[in-house]
Every structure is written in structure tokens, then in C-alpha cells.
Design a protein around this motif. Sequence first.
Motif, PDB file in Angstrom:
ATOM      1  N   ARG A 270     -33.646  70.452  43.827  1.00  8.47           N
ATOM      2  CA  ARG A 270     -33.148  69.819  42.601  1.00  8.47           C
ATOM      3  C   ARG A 270     -33.425  70.645  41.344  1.00  8.47           C
ATOM      4  O   ARG A 270     -32.903  70.340  40.268  1.00  8.47           O
ATOM      5  CB  ARG A 270     -33.766  68.429  42.450  1.00  8.47           C
ATOM      6  CG  ARG A 270     -33.255  67.433  43.487  1.00  8.47           C
ATOM      7  CD  ARG A 270     -34.028  66.131  43.467  1.00  8.47           C
ATOM      8  NE  ARG A 270     -33.463  65.171  44.418  1.00  8.47           N
ATOM      9  CZ  ARG A 270     -34.088  64.088  44.866  1.00  8.47           C
ATOM     10  NH1 ARG A 270     -35.334  63.830  44.448  1.00  8.47           N
ATOM     11  NH2 ARG A 270     -33.506  63.269  45.731  1.00  8.47           N
ATOM     12  N   GLN A 271     -34.214  71.700  41.472  1.00 10.50           N
ATOM     13  CA  GLN A 271     -34.533  72.540  40.322  1.00 10.50           C
ATOM     14  C   GLN A 271     -33.426  73.566  40.090  1.00 10.50           C
ATOM     15  O   GLN A 271     -32.728  73.962  41.013  1.00 10.50           O
ATOM     16  CB  GLN A 271     -35.870  73.249  40.541  1.00 10.50           C
ATOM     17  CG  GLN A 271     -37.023  72.319  40.835  1.00 10.50           C
ATOM     18  CD  GLN A 271     -37.152  71.204  39.812  1.00 10.50           C
ATOM     19  OE1 GLN A 271     -37.188  71.474  38.604  1.00 10.50           O
ATOM     20  NE2 GLN A 271     -37.222  69.965  40.272  1.00 10.50           N
ATOM     21  N   PRO A 272     -33.231  74.012  38.844  1.00  7.42           N
ATOM     22  CA  PRO A 272     -32.171  74.989  38.553  1.00  7.42           C
ATOM     23  C   PRO A 272     -32.401  76.315  39.269  1.00  7.42           C
ATOM     24  O   PRO A 272     -33.538  76.733  39.482  1.00  7.42           O
ATOM     25  CB  PRO A 272     -32.270  75.159  37.032  1.00  7.42           C
ATOM     26  CG  PRO A 272     -33.008  73.963  36.536  1.00  7.42           C
ATOM     27  CD  PRO A 272     -33.947  73.584  37.630  1.00  7.42           C
ATOM     28  N   PHE A 273     -31.312  76.965  39.650  1.00  3.83           N
ATOM     29  CA  PHE A 273     -31.374  78.304  40.234  1.00  3.83           C
ATOM     30  C   PHE A 273     -30.177  79.105  39.736  1.00  3.83           C
ATOM     31  O   PHE A 273     -29.023  78.810  40.057  1.00  3.83           O
ATOM     32  CB  PHE A 273     -31.376  78.244  41.759  1.00  3.83           C
ATOM     33  CG  PHE A 273     -31.353  79.604  42.414  1.00  3.83           C
ATOM     34  CD1 PHE A 273     -32.381  80.507  42.202  1.00  3.83           C
ATOM     35  CD2 PHE A 273     -30.297  79.979  43.242  1.00  3.83           C
ATOM     36  CE1 PHE A 273     -32.367  81.761  42.791  1.00  3.83           C
ATOM     37  CE2 PHE A 273     -30.273  81.239  43.837  1.00  3.83           C
ATOM     38  CZ  PHE A 273     -31.303  82.121  43.609  1.00  3.83           C
ATOM     39  N   LYS A 274     -30.482  80.090  38.896  1.00  2.00           N
ATOM     40  CA  LYS A 274     -29.464  80.980  38.336  1.00  2.00           C
ATOM     41  C   LYS A 274     -28.308  80.173  37.730  1.00  2.00           C
ATOM     42  O   LYS A 274     -28.522  79.198  37.021  1.00  2.00           O
ATOM     43  CB  LYS A 274     -28.987  81.967  39.400  1.00  2.00           C
ATOM     44  CG  LYS A 274     -30.056  82.970  39.827  1.00  2.00           C
ATOM     45  CD  LYS A 274     -29.480  84.070  40.706  1.00  2.00           C
ATOM     46  CE  LYS A 274     -30.530  85.128  40.981  1.00  2.00           C
ATOM     47  NZ  LYS A 274     -29.989  86.229  41.818  1.00  2.00           N
ATOM     48  N   HIS A 275     -27.066  80.583  38.052  1.00  2.00           N
ATOM     49  CA  HIS A 275     -25.890  79.944  37.454  1.00  2.00           C
ATOM     50  C   HIS A 275     -25.309  78.854  38.348  1.00  2.00           C
ATOM     51  O   HIS A 275     -24.281  78.259  38.005  1.00  2.00           O
ATOM     52  CB  HIS A 275     -24.803  80.993  37.210  1.00  2.00           C
ATOM     53  CG  HIS A 275     -24.338  81.666  38.466  1.00  2.00           C
ATOM     54  ND1 HIS A 275     -25.047  82.688  39.059  1.00  2.00           N
ATOM     55  CD2 HIS A 275     -23.259  81.452  39.263  1.00  2.00           C
ATOM     56  CE1 HIS A 275     -24.415  83.085  40.152  1.00  2.00           C
ATOM     57  NE2 HIS A 275     -23.325  82.344  40.307  1.00  2.00           N
ATOM     58  N   TYR A 276     -25.951  78.580  39.472  1.00  3.80           N
ATOM     59  CA  TYR A 276     -25.391  77.625  40.424  1.00  3.80           C
ATOM     60  C   TYR A 276     -25.563  76.194  39.936  1.00  3.80           C
ATOM     61  O   TYR A 276     -26.474  75.887  39.158  1.00  3.80           O
ATOM     62  CB  TYR A 276     -26.058  77.790  41.794  1.00  3.80           C
ATOM     63  CG  TYR A 276     -25.832  79.143  42.398  1.00  3.80           C
ATOM     64  CD1 TYR A 276     -24.631  79.460  43.017  1.00  3.80           C
ATOM     65  CD2 TYR A 276     -26.816  80.133  42.336  1.00  3.80           C
ATOM     66  CE1 TYR A 276     -24.416  80.721  43.570  1.00  3.80           C
ATOM     67  CE2 TYR A 276     -26.611  81.387  42.878  1.00  3.80           C
ATOM     68  CZ  TYR A 276     -25.401  81.672  43.485  1.00  3.80           C
ATOM     69  OH  TYR A 276     -25.187  82.922  44.011  1.00  3.80           O
ATOM     70  N   LYS A 277     -24.714  75.325  40.416  1.00  3.88           N
ATOM     71  CA  LYS A 277     -24.830  73.918  40.099  1.00  3.88           C
ATOM     72  C   LYS A 277     -25.618  73.231  41.209  1.00  3.88           C
ATOM     73  O   LYS A 277     -25.882  73.804  42.264  1.00  3.88           O
ATOM     74  CB  LYS A 277     -23.441  73.294  39.910  1.00  3.88           C
ATOM     75  CG  LYS A 277     -22.631  73.996  38.821  1.00  3.88           C
ATOM     76  CD  LYS A 277     -21.379  73.243  38.447  1.00  3.88           C
ATOM     77  CE  LYS A 277     -21.687  72.101  37.513  1.00  3.88           C
ATOM     78  NZ  LYS A 277     -20.443  71.468  36.975  1.00  3.88           N
TER      79      LYS A 277
END
Length: 223
Positions: free
Chosen positions: A15-22
Motif C-alpha cells: 500500500r506504500q508508494p513506489f516510484k510512478h506506479y499507482k
Amino acid sequence: MSKQQQLGELVEARRQPFKHYKRLGDYPGFECGYVSPYSKGAHNLDSEVMILLQDWSSDDALVRSKGPSELGRDPQLPTNRSLDELLHAAFGMKLAETYATNLFPYIKRGGLSSRIPFGDLVHAAKTFALPQIRIVAPKVVVCLGANTFNALRVAAGLERCRGMACAIDSPFDITLGEGRKATAWAQAHPGAWGQRNRNRERPGRTVEDWKRMSEAAGLGPLR
């Protein structure tokens, strides 16, 4: 800590952000308590067989979607029907009897065929796939597609295989602890393109590949 609790920690990491992915939570109704929605209909935490696909969906597909499915997949899609048939022929199992997931749990931009950089696949293999394998502790990990298999190989400290044939002939072991191991096998993607390429020289070759894998693990349908 139970297997489910350990998987819950991976869900929080996903659930945490990773780069530009949604993320799944960016699409109304799609967030779930699984590392990948594909596990909804295949969540046997004690299965001897784990199915590992590359990635689950894309931004374009989810924007157009009518909402999440109960199983995390459409059983009527030719790709899913092909996977069901191969699994039954080799192991005498239904997909629901396995633990199935995706190596890359984020949502890529663009369409379903959009490319994911190999380095990002390796990151996902280290962060999500290998931990899931060690939690579920299957005997066999079926990696669908060369990129899925190679990302797992590199995450495990091995070199990439060049080509699908090399990958299929290069299974490797993953240490689980207490003297146990899981063996990761590459198989051609169950979609039409992957099956056509593998079967071009000899019809029925993918069925042979799967049966060789199940027999090596002692998990054939007649055991």
C-alpha cells in the motif's frame, strides 16, 4: 506469527508508494486484504503449489473496469482457462487449491501490455515474491513467463536465463529454513502468444513441460 499475519505485513508494504506506479487503493473498491487481488480465488496458504504471474492489471484497464471481481480474475478469459487446464493436467488441482499471486503488486501506467522495467520486477521479487514463497512454503513455484522467472532468479542471487527454453530447463531451489526448500520453475505464459511460441515446434509441448515439473516434485495427479 501466523502465515496470514505475515502476509498482512506485505499487504501494508504494498500500500506504500513506489516510484510512478499507482496502487490498488487509487481505484475505488479495488483495495483488498491480499498482496494481489489474484489471490482472492486462490488463497490456500498450505498449498504445495504456488502460481506466480508477472502483474495483475494496468491503469487503463482499471479506469475502464466496472469494479472488482470476487475471484480477482475472469475465469472465462482464454488465458485463465488455459492455466486451469494446465494445472489440472499436471497436478490434478484446481486453481482454488493453490496459492496464486503476482510478482509485481503495483499498477502500471498504460495498457495491459505496457512494459515494466526489469529492475522494478527484481525489486518486487525481493520485496514481495520471495517473502510470500517463504511464508507459504510450497514445494513448487510455477513462474509464468520468462520475466517473472528471471526476476525471481536475480532476486535470489542467480543470473538471468536467456530465452524461454533456457528458463524452462533451469529450475532452482529457494531455501525455506528447517531443511526445506521450494523449487521455482519457469513455464510459458498461458496466454495465446506464450502458448503458441512454446508449441510451435511441437504441439502439446507446454503440457509436457508442466507434467515434467509435477513429476520432478512428486506431485503428479496420480500420486
